[in-house]
Design a protein around this motif. Sequence first.
Motif, short mmCIF file in Angstrom:
data_model
loop_
_atom_site.label_atom_id
_atom_site.label_comp_id
_atom_site.label_asym_id
_atom_site.label_seq_id
_atom_site.Cartn_x
_atom_site.Cartn_y
_atom_site.Cartn_z
N ILE A 81 0.84 -1.20 0.00
CA ILE A 81 0.00 0.00 0.00
C ILE A 81 0.87 1.25 0.00
N ARG A 101 1.29 3.86 -3.28
CA ARG A 101 0.86 5.25 -3.14
C ARG A 101 2.03 6.21 -3.28
N HIS A 148 -2.97 3.53 -8.71
CA HIS A 148 -2.60 2.19 -8.22
C HIS A 148 -3.60 1.12 -8.67
#
Length: 174
Positions: free
Chosen positions: A12, A16, A163
Amino acid sequence: MENQKIVALQNIFSSRLDTLSHLLEVAENHFADDLESLLQRRIAPDMFPFSTQIAFVCNQPRNFALWCKGQSANNLNPDVASLVEARGHISSTKELLASINVADSKLSELNRIDLGQGLYAELSGLSYINDFLMPNFYFHITTAYNILRMAGAPIGKRDFMIHLVPSLKHQSNG
């Protein structure tokens, strides 16, 4: 060693940070003649400028990685002088994230967060991530995005959610 949750958090943060890199690329292309001014733009007079937002975005995954390694939090210098320096912060943060090798049991450990002015919070690892790191991470990346939008950068939600591109499929009519 069970580490699926840690790996998911690494992914994650890393993806990002790729979003932030993409936003910087758009900014560099759009504001090529006025990058120094862009770095100092802010939403409101009492808010930190775009350049500082970049450092603050990186601080969250950086301090996550340091915590996983048993090291103290170590924030980046908030005075980011150039996009080259900003890219360096993103790159070094991604490298630090990739070096994590810890079990998910780390998430149950207690973590003390010094908040300045003699204040601190003690949180479980999971609360540290969910209640402190992630909200700060998304706040600062969203603020950086909003500064770029306000300045006229040609970006939209697709740029912020880049993403998801690997998951996109085209619906066929057949």
